[in-house]
Design an enzyme around this catalytic site. Structure first.
Site, short mmCIF file in Angstrom:
data_model
loop_
_atom_site.label_atom_id
_atom_site.label_comp_id
_atom_site.label_asym_id
_atom_site.label_seq_id
_atom_site.Cartn_x
_atom_site.Cartn_y
_atom_site.Cartn_z
N LYS A 1 0.86 -1.18 0.00
CA LYS A 1 0.00 0.00 0.00
C LYS A 1 0.90 1.23 0.00
O LYS A 1 1.71 1.42 0.90
CB LYS A 1 -0.89 -0.01 1.24
CG LYS A 1 -1.75 1.24 1.37
CD LYS A 1 -2.76 1.11 2.49
CE LYS A 1 -3.54 2.40 2.68
NZ LYS A 1 -4.55 2.30 3.72
N LYS B 1 -2.16 -1.51 -3.83
CA LYS B 1 -3.03 -0.34 -3.78
C LYS B 1 -2.21 0.93 -3.87
O LYS B 1 -1.21 1.02 -3.17
CB LYS B 1 -3.78 -0.37 -2.44
CG LYS B 1 -4.70 0.80 -2.21
CD LYS B 1 -5.27 0.72 -0.83
CE LYS B 1 -5.96 2.03 -0.53
NZ LYS B 1 -6.36 2.15 0.82
C1 PBG Z 1 -7.67 3.08 5.59
C2 PBG Z 1 -7.89 3.03 4.14
C3 PBG Z 1 -7.69 4.03 3.16
C4 PBG Z 1 -8.17 3.53 1.96
C5 PBG Z 1 -8.62 2.24 2.21
N1 PBG Z 1 -8.42 1.95 3.56
C6 PBG Z 1 -7.22 5.41 3.30
C7 PBG Z 1 -5.83 5.75 3.53
O1 PBG Z 1 -4.94 4.93 3.73
O2 PBG Z 1 -5.61 6.95 3.58
C8 PBG Z 1 -8.20 4.27 0.66
C9 PBG Z 1 -9.20 3.81 -0.32
C10 PBG Z 1 -9.46 4.72 -1.45
O3 PBG Z 1 -8.84 5.78 -1.66
O4 PBG Z 1 -10.37 4.38 -2.20
N2 PBG Z 1 -6.37 2.99 6.02
#
Ligand code: PBG
Length: 326
Positions: free
Chosen positions: A199, A252
């Protein structure tokens, strides 16, 4: 001309479907659903046209809408009634995600995945327990190991409520192992873990942070999410999560990171998921609103390319729209 040099022969309407390498199906898709404990009415999410935060009482109806398009899997995000320093509502047995999961599992056949994180539940908006004085010195980091115990508790509370799969997204080192141990200790050895393994610290999460009210109050997530410049590091993250027992590995965001999706696909035999994030959704909508892009076509092409890169599962805000067209 040499007849072997005519790939065009395989592009007629009749033969194109026969030689198509990638097929998108509703069963590849996971639809994000936002359940909001602070409201009695559906609230549109401005930066994500067509998406809403729904009250607990509408959670089942919302999931049924998704299922009507052929998409059977949802990932739940919660907006709690209150936030505090440690994010205690994240693991409450009567918390918003736990309550929604219970109802959805009681009343539908949906496959329920829950996002396991603290950022929507903490007053500071970070994905874990903060070090003392972090607000004054935003370069300070979250406390990794102290956060692990909380993630285990959150995941187990989701499983207690009936979640089929938990998806830890906090990029805490050791999170998969800690959650596996906590789940197994509570008799939930059948609950799967989809790790947000690679991520990235991405600017494409902007609209989600509005939607889930989870923007950090100060600082950023650079000290726990990955540097967008790094690809080899993703392989290391994935290897660690596999070692700790992850069932599905996620990359992601998706579109700006298709190289990572493809290399994770090569690296492991596990299913690979990709999260087509909020910003990827919002930008196509914005361009379509201006008449610059054909939304239906670019949404389908985006998901197809994510699948072609190697993703088996795609988490996407386009799930319903694209599934309905298939
Ligand atoms: C929580 C989380 C996030 C997303 C999914 N789970 C936000 C982040 O890390 O800031 C982002 C999903 C999206 O942008 O569609 N940690």
């Amino acid at each position: 001309m040499d007849l072997t040099r005519r790939p065009r022969r395989l592009r007629t309407d009749g033969v194109r479907p026969l030689v198509r390498e990638t097929e998108l199906s509703a069963s590849d898709l996971i639809a994000p659903v936002f359940v909001d404990a602070t409201t009695d009415e559906r609230q549109p999410i401005e930066s994500m046209p067509g998406h809403e935060r729904v009250p607990l009482d509408e959670a089942v109806a919302r999931v049924e809408e998704v299922r009507e398009t052929g998409v059977e899997a949802v990932i739940l995000f919660g907006i709690p009634e209150a936030k505090d320093e440690r994010g205690t509502r994240a693991w409450a047995a009567d918390g918003v995600v736990q309550a929604a999961t219970r109802r959805i599992k009681d009343e539908t056949d949906a496959y329920v995945i829950t996002d396991v994180c603290l950022c929507e539940y903490t007053s500071h908006g970070h994905c874990g327990v903060l070090e003392e004085g972090a607000a004054e010195e935003p370069t300070l980091t979250v406390r990794n190991d102290e956060t692990l115990a909380l993630l285990g508790q959150i995941a187990t509370s989701h499983a207690d409520a009936g979640a089929d799969m938990v998806a830890p997204s906090s990029m805490t080192d050791g999170m998969v192992g800690a959650i596996r141990e906590s789940l197994d200790g509570a008799g939930h050895d059948d609950v799967a873990i989809m790790s947000y393994a690679a991520k990235y610290e991405s600017a494409f999460y902007g609209p989600f942070r509005d939607a889930a009210d989870g923007a950090p109050a100060f600082g950023d997530r650079r000290h726990y999410q990955m540097d967008p410049a790094n690809a080899r590091e993703a392989a290391r993250e994935v290897a660690l999560d596999v070692e700790q027992g992850a069932d599905v590995l996620m990359v992601k965001p998706a579109l700006p990171y298709l190289d990572i999706v493809a290399s994770v696909r090569e690296q492991v035999d596990h299913p690979v998921a990709a999260y087509n994030v909020s910003g990827e959704y919002a930008m196509l909508h914005a361009a379509a609103e201006k008449g610059w892009l054909d939304l239906e076509a670019v949404a389908h092409e985006s998901l197809l390319s994510i699948k072609r890169a190697g993703a088996d599962l795609i988490l996407t805000y386009f799930a319903e729209d694209v599934a309905a067209q298939l």
